[in-house]
Scaffold this motif. Structure first.
Motif, PDB file in Angstrom:
ATOM      1  N   SER A  32       0.809  -1.239   0.045  1.00  0.00           N
ATOM      2  CA  SER A  32      -0.013  -0.172  -0.072  1.00  0.00           C
ATOM      3  C   SER A  32       0.844   1.229  -0.102  1.00  0.00           C
ATOM      4  CB  SER A  32      -0.810   0.206   1.256  1.00  0.00           C
ATOM      5  OG  SER A  32      -1.671  -0.959   1.069  1.00  0.00           O
ATOM      6  N   PHE A  56      -7.265  -2.505   6.422  1.00  0.00           N
ATOM      7  CA  PHE A  56      -7.534  -1.330   7.241  1.00  0.00           C
ATOM      8  C   PHE A  56      -7.195  -1.974   8.587  1.00  0.00           C
ATOM      9  CE2 PHE A  56      -9.794   2.587   8.569  1.00  0.00           C
ATOM     10  CZ  PHE A  56      -9.256   3.191   7.650  1.00  0.00           C
ATOM     11  N   THR A  80      -0.053   1.098   9.913  1.00  0.00           N
ATOM     12  CA  THR A  80      -0.879   2.218   9.201  1.00  0.00           C
ATOM     13  C   THR A  80      -1.929   2.660  10.143  1.00  0.00           C
ATOM     14  OG1 THR A  80      -0.573   0.936   7.131  1.00  0.00           O
ATOM     15  CG2 THR A  80      -2.471   2.420   7.197  1.00  0.00           C
ATOM     16  N   GLY A 132      -1.805  -7.135  -1.951  1.00  0.00           N
ATOM     17  CA  GLY A 132      -1.108  -5.946  -1.658  1.00  0.00           C
ATOM     18  C   GLY A 132      -0.115  -5.526  -2.395  1.00  0.00           C
ATOM     19  N   GLU A 145       8.221 -11.352  -1.108  1.00  0.00           N
ATOM     20  CA  GLU A 145       7.033 -11.541  -0.454  1.00  0.00           C
ATOM     21  C   GLU A 145       6.206 -12.621  -1.136  1.00  0.00           C
ATOM     22  OE1 GLU A 145       4.832  -8.625   2.501  1.00  0.00           O
ATOM     23  OE2 GLU A 145       3.395  -8.705   0.840  1.00  0.00           O
TER      24      GLU A 145
HETATM   25  O1  F6P Z   1       3.546  -7.176   4.845  1.00  0.00           O
HETATM   26  C1  F6P Z   1       2.405  -7.916   4.965  1.00  0.00           C
HETATM   27  C2  F6P Z   1       1.299  -7.175   4.215  1.00  0.00           C
HETATM   28  O2  F6P Z   1       0.122  -7.912   4.487  1.00  0.00           O
HETATM   29  C3  F6P Z   1       1.566  -6.893   2.617  1.00  0.00           C
HETATM   30  O3  F6P Z   1       1.295  -8.052   2.225  1.00  0.00           O
HETATM   31  C4  F6P Z   1       0.601  -5.679   2.389  1.00  0.00           C
HETATM   32  O4  F6P Z   1       1.090  -5.078   1.388  1.00  0.00           O
HETATM   33  C5  F6P Z   1       0.996  -4.883   3.604  1.00  0.00           C
HETATM   34  O5  F6P Z   1       1.049  -5.714   4.779  1.00  0.00           O
HETATM   35  C6  F6P Z   1      -0.221  -3.723   3.941  1.00  0.00           C
HETATM   36  O6  F6P Z   1      -1.269  -4.505   4.182  1.00  0.00           O
HETATM   37  P1  F6P Z   1      -2.595  -3.583   4.275  1.00  0.00           P
HETATM   38  O7  F6P Z   1      -2.811  -2.909   3.036  1.00  0.00           O
HETATM   39  O8  F6P Z   1      -3.448  -4.282   4.465  1.00  0.00           O
HETATM   40  O9  F6P Z   1      -2.213  -2.418   5.209  1.00  0.00           O
END
Ligand code: F6P
Length: 606
Positions: free
Chosen positions: A202, A260, A265, A323, A410
């Motif tokens: 993301s 989310f 994040t 992702g 990944e």
């Molecule tokens: O690192 C694990 C992961 O699930 C990735 O595959 C993904 O891109 C990242 O975390 C962010 O996840 P999300 O978009 O659900 O916040």
């Protein structure tokens, strides 16, 4: 139980079969069964590792022969070199500096046939649930499919392409609204600063694209008056660096998180919300006017609870977009279109779509992503080169290596095949890289004289900006590209002791100045680094990763390996909370962790 002759061979594969056969015999004895014929059929039809097939064995044997060859000689074979390229829509791939012959390639195509590579690719783009450990389809190609294809890809009753275009339309209307000043902030000011909060897929893809467009002439024009920053790390210092000089009244926060729920994040999103409230007052409307979300459909309740206006400012993507494959979804579309306008983002999608079509239709020997994927498998599993490096000779691609790192590591950092057998062949390279020529003055020493690391050189015929200094005959871009052309040859051909001696180097130093060469690389040359070219590059690398996963029989689309660390971090947070509240010593099940945590806690008592 008679052993079928094709299983009766020594080595790991045989041991594996032997144990599995013994287990089947035990099961057979202990359970009600279908009868002897079915029992034998079960044994014969048991899934097998790809490494046991004759096509794989032939490549193993062939690798021994290739081990006796030198690229210096292979490059003298004009017929070989004339064959080893592929082009599509301005992209030119030259793979003559790989440690392969035309015969190697034939053997690789035969393995691809054996693995039903074409069939697996088709299943992916049709929407079959090939990510079976999560029961999901894998449809990043649908994110850039033309509107005219509406109705052609259905998943669980959802018309995927229709949905994709609904969201793209929504992104266009919203981002045009912000850019025209029709949509404004809480205090009526224009929203000019975009902060994109997200991590992993993301973040990395959108940032790679942003860096490419930042110096692209169309990008520069369309971004005038706006800024875009990414907040990804949960480190409070990242927040400080992002927000220090921003005016909250002019800031729009885009929270990008498929689930989310990602801890980093969500903490950063709450921090940004607090930052907005601190300046404009603790009013729900502040969040509604200054924060939007890009997330999976299933996350909508969490987005609403957070305070974001889900009726207008929720940009959805779907479980069939992984992702690390999500830059073409709302995850990339919203922040990039806010800064550069939707039209430029659309060009990026068109570039990716052009490469998708090529990937789906070109024969293996002319197919850029397939060739790169097969060469990846060759280098990793047969030549035993465990790392690989991405070397873009374009400063604007400086974030491509980081994106590929996640995309590839990944995806293919796995040990279990789709059939539940543990692989007995190397899979999943260590990817790293750096924009040339910076890399040359950093880690190229190792590339030339240390371990062998296959290299991807990426260059452009024209620069985004070029100039020629007074009195210089070559432009600065020519200077950069001279390195792009020279490095692959230096790696491939090297320099012998005789050549070093002929330069008058003292005998004691000769060995230190010898380059053994024979180091493989490939070169990708594109016309110019535009949004369109970024899309092409993105799709090439996404498909390369998938091809390797298909060839290795692994699922490139799940990422269970990130779960354990996340879970343990939650446990550690619990210990920290207790320690902060009670002032008691931390006690965990692991003495080393206990000691380290107590050191941290005791030295940071507030
Ligand atoms: O690192 C694990 C992961 O699930 C990735 O595959 C993904 O891109 C990242 O975390 C962010 O996840 P999300 O978009 O659900 O916040």
């Amino acid at each position: 139980i008679p052993i079928p002759p094709r299983l009766a061979r020594p080595g790991v594969a045989w041991q594996h079969h032997h144990h599995a056969t013994v287990n089947l015999v035990r099961q057979h004895r202990n359970q009600k069964h279908d009868g002897p014929i079915q029992f034998i059929t079960n044994i014969i039809n048991r899934p097998q590792l790809v490494s046991t097939c004759s096509e794989w064995k032939r490549l193993e044997k062939h690798a021994e022969y290739i081990g006796t060859t030198h690229l210096k000689d292979l490059l003298q074979d004009r017929e070989r070199c004339d064959e080893m390229y592929a082009t599509h829509d301005g992209v030119y791939l030259d793979y003559s500096r790989q440690r392969v012959t035309l015969e190697t390639m034939k053997f690789l195509y035969a393995l691809a046939e054996k693995q039903n590579l074409k069939g697996q690719i088709d299943k992916m783009v049709k929407g079959d649930k090939i990510n079976f450990t999560e029961d999901r389809a894998v449809l990043h190609t649908a994110l850039r499919a033309e509107r005219a294809l509406t109705g052609t890809v259905m998943v669980d009753g959802v018309d995927v392409i229709a949905e994709v275009h609904q969201v793209l339309d929504q992104v266009k209307v919203f981002t045009d609204g912000v850019r025209s000043g029709q949509i404004r902030g809480y205090t009526g000011k224009r929203l000019r600063n975009i902060v994109s909060v997200g991590i992993g897929g993301s973040y990395l893809g959108p940032e790679f694209l942003h860096e490419c467009l930042k110096t692209e002439p169309e990008g520069i024009n369309s971004a005038l008056g706006y800024s875009l920053r990414f907040l990804s790390n949960v480190d409070p210092v990242d927040v400080e660096r992002t927000c220090a000089d921003l005016d909250p009244e002019e800031t729009l926060v885009v929270v990008v998180s498929k689930t989310f729920t990602t801890a980093e994040t969500m903490l950063n999103a709450r921090t940004m919300r607090q930052w907005l409230w601190d300046f404009m007052g603790n009013d729900k409307e502040v969040v509604k006017k200054h924060m939007v979300a890009c997330a999976s459909v299933s996350a909508i309740d969490n987005v609403r609870k957070f305070g974001i206006d889900t009726d207008r400012y929720f940009f959805r993507f779907w479980d069939f977009v992984g992702g690390r494959y999500s830059v073409c979804s709302a995850a990339g579309a919203v922040p990039i279109s806010l800064l550069y306008g939707f039209d430029l983002f659309e060009k990026f999608l068109q570039g990716a779509n052009s490469m998708d079509k090529h990937f789906l239709t070109a024969p293996y020997d002319r197919n850029i992503p397939v060739l790169m994927g097969l060469l990846g498998v060759w280098n990793m599993s047969f030549m035993n080169y465990k790392a690989r490096t991405t070397l873009p000779y374009a400063e604007a691609l400086l974030k491509l290596p980081a994106h590929i790192q996640q995309l590839d590591m990944e995806s293919n950092g796995k040990t279990m095949t789709k059939h539940g057998l543990e692989v007995d062949y190397p899979v999943g390279e260590i990817d790293f890289g750096e924009a040339g020529t910076n890399g040359q003055h950093s880690f190229y020493q190792l590339l030339h004289m240390g371990q062998t690391v296959p290299c991807d050189f990426i260059g452009f015929v024209q620069s985004q900006h070029d100039f020629c200094l007074d009195g210089e005959n070559l432009s600065s871009h020519d200077e950069l590209m001279a390195n792009f052309f020279a490095q692959p040859d230096a790696l491939a051909t090297g320099k012998t002791a005789d050549e070093v001696r002929a330069e008058g180097v003292p005998p004691g130093l000769v060995g230190h100045k010898v380059f053994k060469g024979n180091r493989p690389s490939l070169s990708l040359l594109l016309p110019k680094l535009t949004a369109y070219a970024c899309g092409q590059l993105l799709a090439i690398y996404e498909h390369r990763t998938a091809v390797q996963g298909f060839m290795w029989d692994i699922n490139s689309f799940d990422q269970w390996g990130v779960e354990l660390g996340k879970k343990l971090a939650i446990d550690v947070k619990g210990h920290l909370l207790n320690a902060r509240r009670s002032e008691e010593e931390v006690e965990t099940s692991n003495p080393a962790t206990t000691r380290l945590l107590n050191y941290y806690v005791n030295n940071s008592r507030r």
